[in-house]
Design a protein around this motif. Structure first.
Motif, PDB file in Angstrom:
ATOM      1  N   LYS A  14      54.999 -47.111  62.883  1.00 56.85           N
ATOM      2  CA  LYS A  14      55.859 -46.015  62.844  1.00 56.85           C
ATOM      3  C   LYS A  14      55.155 -44.882  63.614  1.00 56.85           C
ATOM      4  CE  LYS A  14      55.638 -47.107  57.862  1.00 56.85           C
ATOM      5  NZ  LYS A  14      55.689 -46.967  56.580  1.00 56.85           N
ATOM      6  N   GLU A  15      54.082 -44.796  63.524  1.00 61.66           N
ATOM      7  CA  GLU A  15      53.032 -43.838  64.340  1.00 61.66           C
ATOM      8  C   GLU A  15      53.823 -43.283  65.738  1.00 61.66           C
ATOM      9  OE1 GLU A  15      51.582 -45.883  62.248  1.00 61.66           O
ATOM     10  OE2 GLU A  15      51.758 -43.896  59.944  1.00 61.66           O
ATOM     11  N   LEU A  16      53.468 -44.939  66.490  1.00 59.53           N
ATOM     12  CA  LEU A  16      53.587 -45.067  67.539  1.00 59.53           C
ATOM     13  C   LEU A  16      55.390 -44.703  68.195  1.00 59.53           C
ATOM     14  CD1 LEU A  16      54.707 -46.938  70.619  1.00 59.53           C
ATOM     15  CD2 LEU A  16      52.306 -45.984  70.343  1.00 59.53           C
ATOM     16  N   VAL A  17      56.053 -44.881  67.578  1.00 59.15           N
ATOM     17  CA  VAL A  17      57.344 -44.527  67.920  1.00 59.15           C
ATOM     18  C   VAL A  17      57.592 -43.317  67.541  1.00 59.15           C
ATOM     19  CG1 VAL A  17      59.562 -44.977  66.385  1.00 59.15           C
ATOM     20  CG2 VAL A  17      58.488 -47.067  66.777  1.00 59.15           C
ATOM     21  N   LYS A  18      56.826 -42.585  66.319  1.00 54.14           N
ATOM     22  CA  LYS A  18      56.717 -40.511  66.591  1.00 54.14           C
ATOM     23  C   LYS A  18      56.061 -40.547  67.584  1.00 54.14           C
ATOM     24  CE  LYS A  18      56.646 -40.646  61.654  1.00 54.14           C
ATOM     25  NZ  LYS A  18      55.847 -40.237  59.942  1.00 54.14           N
ATOM     26  N   ALA A  19      55.596 -41.165  68.518  1.00 53.66           N
ATOM     27  CA  ALA A  19      54.469 -40.393  69.065  1.00 53.66           C
ATOM     28  C   ALA A  19      55.404 -40.366  70.579  1.00 53.66           C
ATOM     29  CB  ALA A  19      53.363 -41.163  69.591  1.00 53.66           C
TER      30      ALA A  19
ATOM     31  N   LYS B 183      57.748 -37.973  70.426  1.00 57.29           N
ATOM     32  CA  LYS B 183      57.458 -36.607  70.937  1.00 57.29           C
ATOM     33  C   LYS B 183      56.886 -36.499  72.379  1.00 57.29           C
ATOM     34  CE  LYS B 183      55.206 -36.007  66.155  1.00 57.29           C
ATOM     35  NZ  LYS B 183      53.663 -35.783  66.435  1.00 57.29           N
ATOM     36  N   GLY B 184      56.977 -37.542  72.908  1.00 56.73           N
ATOM     37  CA  GLY B 184      56.717 -37.894  74.872  1.00 56.73           C
ATOM     38  C   GLY B 184      55.206 -37.773  74.921  1.00 56.73           C
ATOM     39  N   THR B 185      54.397 -38.425  74.038  1.00 53.46           N
ATOM     40  CA  THR B 185      52.962 -38.568  74.528  1.00 53.46           C
ATOM     41  C   THR B 185      52.941 -39.650  74.177  1.00 53.46           C
ATOM     42  OG1 THR B 185      52.755 -38.943  71.419  1.00 53.46           O
ATOM     43  CG2 THR B 185      52.626 -36.383  72.035  1.00 53.46           C
TER      44      THR B 185
ATOM     45  N   PRO C 153      59.759 -59.893  75.190  1.00 52.66           N
ATOM     46  CA  PRO C 153      59.661 -59.297  75.170  1.00 52.66           C
ATOM     47  C   PRO C 153      60.711 -57.412  75.658  1.00 52.66           C
ATOM     48  CG  PRO C 153      59.451 -58.584  77.093  1.00 52.66           C
ATOM     49  CD  PRO C 153      59.787 -60.567  76.718  1.00 52.66           C
ATOM     50  N   ALA C 154      60.653 -56.406  74.706  1.00 53.65           N
ATOM     51  CA  ALA C 154      62.121 -54.777  74.868  1.00 53.65           C
ATOM     52  C   ALA C 154      61.399 -54.238  74.832  1.00 53.65           C
ATOM     53  CB  ALA C 154      62.735 -55.399  72.980  1.00 53.65           C
ATOM     54  N   PHE C 155      61.395 -53.383  75.661  1.00 47.50           N
ATOM     55  CA  PHE C 155      60.940 -51.234  75.572  1.00 47.50           C
ATOM     56  C   PHE C 155      61.300 -51.006  74.805  1.00 47.50           C
ATOM     57  CE2 PHE C 155      60.117 -53.804  80.627  1.00 47.50           C
ATOM     58  CZ  PHE C 155      58.975 -53.776  80.012  1.00 47.50           C
ATOM     59  N   VAL C 156      60.575 -50.351  74.693  1.00 45.16           N
ATOM     60  CA  VAL C 156      61.337 -48.983  73.703  1.00 45.16           C
ATOM     61  C   VAL C 156      60.879 -47.461  74.562  1.00 45.16           C
ATOM     62  CG1 VAL C 156      61.088 -47.657  71.406  1.00 45.16           C
ATOM     63  CG2 VAL C 156      60.896 -50.134  71.643  1.00 45.16           C
ATOM     64  N   ASP C 157      61.449 -47.193  75.257  1.00 47.17           N
ATOM     65  CA  ASP C 157      60.865 -45.218  75.422  1.00 47.17           C
ATOM     66  C   ASP C 157      62.174 -44.187  74.927  1.00 47.17           C
ATOM     67  OD1 ASP C 157      63.952 -46.154  76.653  1.00 47.17           O
ATOM     68  OD2 ASP C 157      62.251 -47.127  78.256  1.00 47.17           O
ATOM     69  N   LYS C 158      62.215 -43.437  75.369  1.00 52.69           N
ATOM     70  CA  LYS C 158      62.869 -42.079  74.435  1.00 52.69           C
ATOM     71  C   LYS C 158      65.148 -42.769  75.225  1.00 52.69           C
ATOM     72  CE  LYS C 158      61.129 -38.133  74.419  1.00 52.69           C
ATOM     73  NZ  LYS C 158      61.251 -37.503  73.400  1.00 52.69           N
ATOM     74  N   SER C 159      65.013 -43.353  75.817  1.00 55.07           N
ATOM     75  CA  SER C 159      66.309 -44.075  75.955  1.00 55.07           C
ATOM     76  C   SER C 159      66.997 -44.556  74.621  1.00 55.07           C
ATOM     77  CB  SER C 159      66.954 -45.412  76.921  1.00 55.07           C
ATOM     78  OG  SER C 159      66.203 -46.046  76.484  1.00 55.07           O
ATOM     79  N   ASN C 160      65.720 -45.209  74.075  1.00 51.86           N
ATOM     80  CA  ASN C 160      66.429 -46.556  73.078  1.00 51.86           C
ATOM     81  C   ASN C 160      65.762 -45.672  71.167  1.00 51.86           C
ATOM     82  OD1 ASN C 160      64.436 -47.798  73.682  1.00 51.86           O
ATOM     83  ND2 ASN C 160      64.765 -49.352  73.771  1.00 51.86           N
ATOM     84  N   VAL C 161      64.841 -44.898  71.203  1.00 55.84           N
ATOM     85  CA  VAL C 161      63.863 -45.426  70.488  1.00 55.84           C
ATOM     86  C   VAL C 161      64.349 -44.631  68.871  1.00 55.84           C
ATOM     87  CG1 VAL C 161      63.122 -42.850  71.057  1.00 55.84           C
ATOM     88  CG2 VAL C 161      61.289 -44.096  69.811  1.00 55.84           C
ATOM     89  N   ASP C 162      64.735 -43.549  69.312  1.00 61.62           N
ATOM     90  CA  ASP C 162      65.759 -43.574  68.638  1.00 61.62           C
ATOM     91  C   ASP C 162      66.464 -44.148  66.959  1.00 61.62           C
ATOM     92  OD1 ASP C 162      64.794 -40.359  68.377  1.00 61.62           O
ATOM     93  OD2 ASP C 162      66.981 -40.084  69.108  1.00 61.62           O
ATOM     94  N   LYS C 163      67.396 -45.454  67.785  1.00 62.45           N
ATOM     95  CA  LYS C 163      67.273 -46.603  67.262  1.00 62.45           C
ATOM     96  C   LYS C 163      66.117 -46.950  66.475  1.00 62.45           C
ATOM     97  CE  LYS C 163      71.575 -46.660  70.107  1.00 62.45           C
ATOM     98  NZ  LYS C 163      72.301 -47.395  71.493  1.00 62.45           N
ATOM     99  N   VAL C 164      65.341 -47.573  66.864  1.00 64.01           N
ATOM    100  CA  VAL C 164      64.697 -48.570  66.971  1.00 64.01           C
ATOM    101  C   VAL C 164      63.372 -47.842  65.591  1.00 64.01           C
ATOM    102  CG1 VAL C 164      62.380 -49.220  67.326  1.00 64.01           C
ATOM    103  CG2 VAL C 164      63.845 -49.325  68.857  1.00 64.01           C
TER     104      VAL C 164
END
Length: 324
Positions: A253-258, A261-263, A304-315
């Motif tokens: 959960k914390e990683l998704v928030k990071a 945030k872009g950290t 694997p599946a990548f999570v970045d700024k483009s899709n993180v809100d869905k995850v």
């Protein structure tokens, strides 16, 4: 002393049991009805290190499947391969109906898995051991091809402008972690260094990464192999006065928030909830229907599946529930 140690391990394994009413309540949102088949007992034995939240998600998935399938789930874990093997032996002695096990150090698990099979107990693998599950005679495997994930990670780094990275391994001898870093190095077009840290001592992890960044100002990306280590690496970057980015394998959960945030630049998700769920559910299917995924020949890949700024809100929605 040996008898006492075995007894202690048995008690430890039983004390971490879950399933039944508690698991049913926790997993009710994920259940689509409950099996009326006879009660089963399944042991899930992993190499979880204390404090590694990745495994909370694996266990949550396993508990959801156990609640649905009328299974008593016994969960045991230890990063020490010898102790992990002892937990598997405990499960054999308790005459469980099935065992799900990780193979971070497959050579240490080979003998006890053979004993389970000799006792007629079906064994499936999850998370670690894709290169070895068939050789060890497991029925099925659920997880990520770590070499493929590492290679995809390296290619992703090539698009970010990274030139020099340090790949942080938190557990020496863990074949899956080594495969990740090797895969990254294979496809990354810049310079790769490996940094070993003691994953059971987070202050030490922080200081070791900080020291590396202070010593080598050319490092522009820190690659970690687990969410807690990525979050710690962010602190190290700040302490070192570095401008390095942090990218990682695995979520919480914390990683998704990071990432939001872009950290954290990006993460690779191998869907640990799915690994736990499928491993336990597969043992019910095998016992009651004679089914086994992949026909015993192919693994079931969860990443694997990548999570970045483009899709993180869905995850993020699912991460908040503890299922991603």
């Amino acid at each position: 002393m040996a008898v006492a140690a075995a007894a202690a391990l048995t008690l430890a394994g039983c004390s971490s049991s879950s399933g039944g009413k508690k698991a049913e309540e926790e997993a009710a949102h994920a259940s689509a009805g409950k099996a009326d088949t006879p009660r089963m007992t399944v042991a899930l034995v992993t190499h979880q290190a204390p404090g590694d939240t990745f495994w909370d998600t694996v266990r949550k998935g396993a508990e959801a499947a156990a609640a649905k399938d009328n299974i008593e789930l016994i969960y045991s874990a230890d990063p020490n391969a010898g102790n992990q093997a002892n937990y598997v032996q405990n499960a054999i002695d308790q005459k469980v109906d099935g065992i799900a096990v990780t193979l971070a150090k497959p050579d240490a698990m080979k003998g006890v898995i053979a004993k389970a099979e000799q006792a007629g107990i079906p064994v499936v693998g999850l998370n670690s051991g894709l290169s070895d599950w068939k050789k060890l005679g497991l029925l099925e495997f659920f997880g990520q091809d770590e070499s493929v994930a590492g290679e995809a990670f390296g290619k992703k780094l090539n698009t970010t402008g990274a030139k020099k990275i340090v790949c942080v391994i938190q557990e020496q001898g863990n074949v899956g972690l080594t495969q990740r870093c090797d895969g990254v190095e294979k496809t990354f077009q810049g310079t790769t260094e490996t940094l070993y840290v003691n994953g059971t001592d987070m202050p030490s992890v922080k200081s070791t990464i900080t020291a590396k960044l202070k010593q080598d100002k050319d490092v522009d990306t820190v690659v970690t192999l687990g969410a807690p280590f990525a979050l710690t690496a962010v602190q190290s970057v700040g302490d070192a006065g570095s401008k390095a980015e942090v990218a990682t394998f695995d979520l919480n959960k914390e990683l998704v928030k990071a990432v939001q945030k872009g950290t954290i630049e990006f993460a690779v998700d191998q869907q640990p909830y799915l690994q736990g769920y499928l491993a336990v559910d597969s043992l019910w299917l095998y016992k009651n229907n004679g089914n086994y995924s992949g026909g015993g020949e192919q693994p079931v890949l969860t990443g694997p599946a990548f999570v970045d700024k483009s899709n993180v809100d869905k995850v993020a929605e699912f991460a908040a529930k503890g299922t991603r």
